[in-house]
Design an enzyme around this catalytic site. Structure first.
Site, PDB file in Angstrom:
ATOM      1  N   HIS A  98      46.328  38.887  56.292  1.00  0.00           N
ATOM      2  CA  HIS A  98      46.117  38.398  57.657  1.00  0.00           C
ATOM      3  C   HIS A  98      47.033  37.225  58.000  1.00  0.00           C
ATOM      4  O   HIS A  98      47.139  36.838  59.167  1.00  0.00           O
ATOM      5  CB  HIS A  98      44.651  37.988  57.840  1.00  0.00           C
ATOM      6  CG  HIS A  98      44.141  38.185  59.227  1.00  0.00           C
ATOM      7  ND1 HIS A  98      44.978  38.370  60.321  1.00  0.00           N
ATOM      8  CD2 HIS A  98      42.870  38.230  59.728  1.00  0.00           C
ATOM      9  CE1 HIS A  98      44.258  38.513  61.409  1.00  0.00           C
ATOM     10  NE2 HIS A  98      42.977  38.431  61.086  1.00  0.00           N
ATOM     11  N   ASP A 136      48.651  40.547  62.057  1.00  0.00           N
ATOM     12  CA  ASP A 136      47.513  40.318  62.935  1.00  0.00           C
ATOM     13  C   ASP A 136      46.672  41.580  63.048  1.00  0.00           C
ATOM     14  O   ASP A 136      47.151  42.699  62.785  1.00  0.00           O
ATOM     15  CB  ASP A 136      47.981  39.903  64.327  1.00  0.00           C
ATOM     16  CG  ASP A 136      48.692  38.555  64.311  1.00  0.00           C
ATOM     17  OD1 ASP A 136      48.382  37.740  63.424  1.00  0.00           O
ATOM     18  OD2 ASP A 136      49.561  38.331  65.177  1.00  0.00           O
TER      19      ASP A 136
END
Length: 551
Positions: free
Chosen positions: A523, A527
């Site tokens: 992450h 995204d």
């Protein structure tokens, strides 16, 4: 002065010979103990060979590029004391000049690990402390997998005394001298520093240490006479230790002292489980031990096969006791890598269902019309192709992230890792340049590298360098799973099993072949929106398989 003939030690499981890469010394040089004298190369790694003694080089055997047999003479030294050979050199090739390479300074020994408490032994003769040699390029320490000897054993020169594991390979360590074992330093699972003491021997002559180790003169409380056996299979290890390396020919078919025959994969797995193959009967050709033999031995609790179950046994008898399993060897390496991935990478998991009906129809058609030299296709080549095509629009996902340096490296080629369950644990062989392969070539390469990983023949370059990974549980794929990213990659794709489910399509309830696709992303780099776009692109390609190889 005496003559010491240093023979090439065993530098890898099952290795009969190694290629001499180069010399660090030449005839006439004076070397210190543990100084690097030569580099040799096996199929698994390049290994720096260090001198077991201090002395003057009087002969070197072999030239760069030449294959040197394990336990064949490598270097002859003139040493103080009796040495290990007659004063007159044996009939051997004349000393050959080597490349003028300046010897590297000996590394400083690391702090000594606590020795296994020995039984008191009269130290007549000299004391020889054997230190762990350098077993790989840049390796500072290695894990002690298991001992082949115990305190009090008389060993011959070149006899295998221990197994150690580095990040690259499992290596059998052989004794450089003949003598009696008086101290073992370390237990299975412990990290031993290169240059640190491994075994102390009582030998004829002066040895290489002025006095006996302090632990010999002490009287430790409750001294142990045997090295603790690895714990993973408690009963099997206990049976092996109790038998003290005396196989029963009627049970194993081998004579006492005969080394059991087994593949490297079987040997590595036995080490991870703490099983001594000396006591395992083999059912393969010429008594070779197979994985099935090892499984049967473990299922019997480390006992020889019996003709009938014990009398009075009951399926409903209450079970008692516990078994402590020490995680060592490759299993520990896997655990460390998984823990590192979870600790360093904030995972985001995304799951989508995919209608595989059209792709399954195409796959069935291709398999029914394939040529004789073409492999049968499963779904992995198609998923691999979908990943390759989807990465064209999102190259940041085909990447590795160095979080310490803060650098993301985007890779033009797609080197596809294939997570594979092997007898030695989870490995990730690599299909290189997946972007340049058709489905048949992809299928062949997946089968080749996965097979090599399973039978223990995979080379180091075939197990490293992936840029994105597929982890498939096959028919055990379940409904969904949360795959762990193969650090330092930033994404992993995990197909689950295909199952017929009732779905609504064009307003009608129909039966379709559906598959959930699980995926995880770093992450910090990917995204949630980008992860969803990537998986949706894969979904669209698999549901319309004709587009996989268009453009």
């Amino acid at each position: 002065m005496g003559r010491f003939v240093f023979k090439l030690p065993d530098v890898g499981e099952g290795t009969a010979e190694a290629e001499l890469v180069g010399w660090h010394v030449k005839v006439g040089d004076t070397v210190a103990e543990d100084q690097i004298v030569a580099d040799v190369m096996t199929d698994k790694a390049t290994v720096e060979i260090t001198a077991p003694v201090s002395g003057k080089v009087i002969a070197i055997h072999g030239e760069p590029g030449q294959m040197i047999p394990v336990r064949g003479p490598l270097v002859e030294f003139e040493v103080e004391g009796a040495g290990n050979a007659d004063d007159a050199p044996a009939a051997a090739p004349a000393p050959k000049p080597a490349a003028e390479a300046a010897p590297k300074p000996a590394s400083q020994p690391a702090p000594k690990p606590a020795p296994v408490a020995p039984a008191p032994i009269a130290a007549a003769g000299g004391n020889y402390v054997f230190k762990l040699p350098d077993v790989g390029e840049g390796t500072a320490e290695a894990e002690l997998v298991g001992w082949h000897v115990k305190v009090g054993d008389a060993v011959e020169e070149d006899q295998i005394i221990a197994d150690i594991m580095t990040d690259k390979a499992t290596v059998e360590i052989t004794s450089p001298v003949a003598g009696t074992v008086v101290v073992l330093y370390g237990e299975a699972g412990q990290q031993v520093p290169v240059g640190g003491p491994l075994v102390s021997f009582n030998v004829e002559g002066k040895g290489n240490v002025a006095s006996a180790p302090a632990s010999l003169t002490a009287s430790p409380a409750a001294p142990k006479t045997d090295t603790p056996a690895p714990a993973p299979v408690a009963k099997a290890a206990a049976a092996a230790t109790a038998s003290s390396a005396k196989p029963v020919p009627a049970l194993t078919g081998r004579t006492p002292g005969e080394r059991p025959s087994a593949s490297p994969a079987v040997r590595n797995r036995a080490r991870d489980l703490g099983v001594d193959l000396t006591f395992v009967p083999g059912s393969g050709p010429a008594g070779r031990i197979t994985h099935e033999d090892l499984d049967s031995f473990i299922a019997r609790g480390g006992q020889a096969p019996t003709s009938a179950p014990a009398a009075g046994g009951s399926l409903y008898a209450p079970a008692e006791g516990t078994t402590e399993v020490r995680i060592i060897g490759l299993r520990r390496k896997i655990a460390e890598k998984m823990a590192e991935s979870v600790r360093r990478i904030p995972h985001i998991t995304y799951v989508e269902e995919i209608d595989m009906t059209a792709l399954e129809e195409l796959r069935a058609h291709l398999n029914s019309t394939r040529a004789k030299d073409q492999p049968k296709l499963n779904i992995l080549p198609f998923i691999a192709r979908a990943i390759v095509v989807a990465l064209r629009d999102q190259p940041q996902i085909n990447a590795t992230y160095d979080d310490e340096a803060g650098i993301l490296t985007q890779h033009a080629p797609v080197h596809l890792g294939i997570a594979a369950q092997t007898p030695n644990g989870l490995m990730v062989p690599v299909v290189r340049h997946a972007e340049a392969r058709d489905p048949y070539d992809t299928a062949l390469e997946i089968a080749r590298v996965s097979g090599a990983a399973k039978d223990g023949t995979a080379k180091r370059e075939e197990l490293s360098g992936s840029t994105i990974t597929i982890t498939s549980l096959g028919t055990l794929g379940g409904v969904v799973h949360t795959p762990i990213i193969n650090h330092p990659e930033v994404a992993i794709i995990g197909p689950n099993k295909i199952a017929e489910r009732v779905v609504v399509k064009d307003g009608q309830m129909v039966v379709r072949k559906m598959m959930n696709l699980s995926s995880s992303f770093d992450h910090r780099i990917v995204d949630g929106h980008d992860a969803a776009v990537f998986v949706q692109r894969i979904k669209n390609l698999l549901e319309n398989p004709a587009t996989l190889w268009m453009g």
